[in-house]
Design a protein around this motif. Structure first.
Motif, PDB file in Angstrom:
ATOM      1  N   TYR A 222       0.738  -1.262   0.107  1.00  0.00           N
ATOM      2  CA  TYR A 222      -0.068   0.043   0.047  1.00  0.00           C
ATOM      3  C   TYR A 222       0.728   1.196  -0.052  1.00  0.00           C
ATOM      4  CZ  TYR A 222       1.124  -0.510   4.906  1.00  0.00           C
ATOM      5  OH  TYR A 222       1.725  -0.712   6.197  1.00  0.00           O
ATOM      6  N   MET A 224       2.345   4.448  -0.895  1.00  0.00           N
ATOM      7  CA  MET A 224       2.076   5.685  -1.758  1.00  0.00           C
ATOM      8  C   MET A 224       3.550   6.238  -2.263  1.00  0.00           C
ATOM      9  SD  MET A 224      -1.625   7.190  -0.370  1.00  0.00           S
ATOM     10  CE  MET A 224      -1.046   7.230   1.490  1.00  0.00           C
ATOM     11  N   GLU A 235       5.206  -1.688  -2.735  1.00  0.00           N
ATOM     12  CA  GLU A 235       4.705  -0.823  -3.774  1.00  0.00           C
ATOM     13  C   GLU A 235       3.984  -1.559  -4.986  1.00  0.00           C
ATOM     14  OE1 GLU A 235       8.549   2.213  -3.087  1.00  0.00           O
ATOM     15  OE2 GLU A 235       8.837   0.541  -4.375  1.00  0.00           O
ATOM     16  N   GLN A 239      -1.632   4.849  -8.562  1.00  0.00           N
ATOM     17  CA  GLN A 239      -1.818   6.280  -8.068  1.00  0.00           C
ATOM     18  C   GLN A 239      -1.963   6.529  -6.699  1.00  0.00           C
ATOM     19  OE1 GLN A 239      -0.290   8.976  -9.603  1.00  0.00           O
ATOM     20  NE2 GLN A 239       0.819   7.366 -11.185  1.00  0.00           N
ATOM     21  N   ALA A 240      -1.206   7.089  -5.698  1.00  0.00           N
ATOM     22  CA  ALA A 240      -2.017   7.455  -4.429  1.00  0.00           C
ATOM     23  C   ALA A 240      -2.283   6.050  -3.764  1.00  0.00           C
ATOM     24  CB  ALA A 240      -2.946   8.460  -4.348  1.00  0.00           C
ATOM     25  N   ASP A 241      -3.368   6.230  -3.166  1.00  0.00           N
ATOM     26  CA  ASP A 241      -4.205   4.852  -2.388  1.00  0.00           C
ATOM     27  C   ASP A 241      -5.012   4.096  -3.265  1.00  0.00           C
ATOM     28  OD1 ASP A 241      -6.388   6.618  -2.467  1.00  0.00           O
ATOM     29  OD2 ASP A 241      -6.433   6.957  -0.514  1.00  0.00           O
ATOM     30  N   TRP A 265      -4.524   4.973   3.569  1.00  0.00           N
ATOM     31  CA  TRP A 265      -5.326   5.817   2.784  1.00  0.00           C
ATOM     32  C   TRP A 265      -4.855   7.314   2.676  1.00  0.00           C
ATOM     33  CZ3 TRP A 265      -7.376   2.632   6.426  1.00  0.00           C
ATOM     34  CH2 TRP A 265      -7.576   3.240   7.744  1.00  0.00           C
ATOM     35  N   ALA A 266      -5.116   7.833   1.549  1.00  0.00           N
ATOM     36  CA  ALA A 266      -4.594   9.288   1.330  1.00  0.00           C
ATOM     37  C   ALA A 266      -5.506  10.349   2.073  1.00  0.00           C
ATOM     38  CB  ALA A 266      -4.244   9.846   0.029  1.00  0.00           C
ATOM     39  N   GLN A 330      -0.390  15.026  -6.049  1.00  0.00           N
ATOM     40  CA  GLN A 330      -1.595  14.179  -5.758  1.00  0.00           C
ATOM     41  C   GLN A 330      -2.394  14.855  -4.549  1.00  0.00           C
ATOM     42  OE1 GLN A 330      -2.349  11.179  -7.078  1.00  0.00           O
ATOM     43  NE2 GLN A 330      -0.801  11.229  -8.532  1.00  0.00           N
ATOM     44  N   VAL A 335      -1.267  11.237   5.722  1.00  0.00           N
ATOM     45  CA  VAL A 335      -1.608   9.512   5.420  1.00  0.00           C
ATOM     46  C   VAL A 335      -2.346   8.876   6.727  1.00  0.00           C
ATOM     47  CG1 VAL A 335      -0.599   7.411   5.041  1.00  0.00           C
ATOM     48  CG2 VAL A 335       0.328   9.472   3.868  1.00  0.00           C
TER      49      VAL A 335
END
Length: 482
Positions: A222, A224, A235, A239-241, A265-266, A330, A335
């Motif tokens: 996960y 980012m 990784e 993109q992002a989460d 999560w973002a 982003q 986070v």
């Protein structure tokens, strides 16, 4: 990699050397084990005190990453292990993997993974690095319910640690990973532990297309990070989460099936994290999402740059700047890190709860999570049905009374779980009396009538008040229907 016959021979050698969980725990002691938990082998090496018996040799080879003379390895199949890539060298041999004694609730065995550098050594992990037992993986193991299930999916199995736990209570297990090396080492782990599982190569749910599961557990890659990262274990290339979103949104759950995820999560500009994550939950699914920690971008980036072995290198600051620029593009301002539980309830009005929960918990919390999902339906019953129900308070629920010394009545009454999530509810005298009487004997309505009489209050008003307060207690599992 090793075939099953060679794995069986290796297991016999480990047992013969006394390289088992209980025996190694006794040999290294609390300080040695705690040191290894900090990635320091000094205390463990001191505990061996220069001994060269088979157990000490096995600890040095497989756990402390030290060279061992070939003549000390007894019956070990050195040529076979060297050919399989688990050992290297000739006269002085080194392990290229870690074989760590490990146990689940019902078995003791070993975990085969790549080595984490000890004693402040800095090393960049190989791109197909396979992580061993970590705080994240052991936490995930405590989040997954232990009730019997027919089918279970270990998504992103890595070294196979979750499958070791799933084998205690799942009739059939599928374990997947995008990394071929992970499946090779997981096969060693499962072979050493005598566990059968269907190992499949592939990304996310592609290897199980068209199948459904009663339980899915995952600690997915996960992280980012900016595009171009090649550490497969952390990784995922989204993109992002986006990877977390896909894991939750597309989970192949049977009716009543449960997804358990540990991840992050973002937090983005102008969007509460609760709205962002709630958008991942499929229709007809209940969810409990607990944000355990909030990191600013600098904290988060520093953790993962160090994890990649970049601390102290010339690539550290350029890498830091790349991450910051990626977060800026982003719109990531922070986070969130935590736990997601998603149940395929089929409900037309699913219950989706997202909470900040930085408080201390009592692991394992799996039973508390199941209690939450089990309490959703009772908490929604019509008033008459709920008053007719016989309720029972949780066995771990206690009452705390707080007030001035010598005072007749407490200033505050708190009902608190001693296990699970450790939820606490402020109560008044009436609610505390009703909950205290919920012992699985009399209907709730009878208890409310009795308490109204004792307190000399209006029965109808108290009934309305107690119903409003009892529903959240049912939804949190502090009360259950007998």
């Amino acid at each position: 990699m090793l075939g099953q016959a060679a794995i069986d021979r290796l297991r016999d050698d480990l047992v013969g050397a006394g390289y088992t969980l209980d025996a190694v725990t006794d040999r290294l002691g609390a300080a040695g084990l705690a040191g290894l938990g900090r990635n320091s082998g000094v205390a463990a090496d001191q505990a061996l005190d220069g001994a060269d018996d088979p157990q000490a040799t096995a600890i040095r080879l497989w756990l402390l990453q030290q060279p061992v003379a070939a003549g000390q390895l007894g019956r070990l199949d050195v040529p076979g292990l060297r050919e399989a890539g688990l050992l290297e060298g000739t006269d002085a041999l080194r392990a290229t993997v870690e074989l760590k004694p490990y146990g689940s609730e019902r078995r003791q065995g070993w975990i085969c993974s790549d080595q984490t550098p000890l004693d402040a050594r800095i090393a960049r992990p190989r791109s197909d690095f396979v992580l061993g037992a970590s705080p994240a993986s052991t936490t995930l193991a405590q989040l997954a319910p232990r009730g019997r299930v027919g089918t279970a999916l270990d998504l992103g199995t890595g070294c196979g640690i979750q499958t070791v736990h799933l084998a205690d209570h799942a009739d059939r297990i599928v374990a997947t990973d995008l990394n071929p090396r992970a499946l090779d080492l997981a096969r060693v782990t499962l072979g050493l532990n005598g566990i059968e599982a269907d190992l499949r190569l592939g990304s996310l749910y592609e290897p199980v297309a068209g199948e459904g599961f009663d339980l899915v557990v995952t600690n997915p890659p996960y992280v980012m990070s900016p595009p171009g990262g090649d550490l497969v274990y952390r990784e995922g290339g989204f993109q992002a989460d986006g990877l977390m979103r896909e894991v939750v949104r597309s989970a192949p759950l049977n009716p009543g099936g449960l997804l358990v995820v540990l991840g992050n999560w973002a937090m983005t500009e102008g969007e509460p994290w609760q709205e962002r994550v709630a958008g991942w939950i499929p229709a007809g699914h209940d969810a409990l999402v607990l944000q355990r920690e909030h990191l600013d971008p600098f904290e988060y980036i520093e953790i993962w740059l160090a994890d990649a072995g970049l601390a102290g290198s010339d690539d550290y600051l350029p890498g830091y700047r790349d991450w910051l620029e990626y977060f800026r593009r982003q719109r990531i301002t922070g986070v969130g890190m935590g736990w997601l539980f998603v149940r395929n309830s089929g409900s037309a009005e699913p219950d989706v709860r997202l909470e900040e929960w930085p408080h201390a918990v009592h692991q394992p919390v799996a039973d508390a999570v199941l209690g939450h999902f089990a309490g959703i339906e009772p908490s929604r019953r019509p008033d008459a049905d709920l008053l007719a129900a016989i309720l029972r308070r949780s066995d771990d629920l206690v009452q705390e009374a707080i007030g001035s010394p010598g005072a007749t009545d407490p200033e505050h009454i708190v009902l608190r779980q001693q296990g699970g999530l450790g939820r606490a509810v402020i109560a008044d005298t009436a609610l505390a009396a009703v909950v205290g009487a919920c012992d699985g004997d009399l209907p709730l309505g009878v208890l409310v009538d009795a308490v109204a009489g004792l307190l000399d209050v209006d029965e109808a008003a108290l009934t309305t008040e107690i119903l409003d307060k009892v529903r959240p207690l049912l939804a949190d599992g502090l009360l259950t229907v007998s």
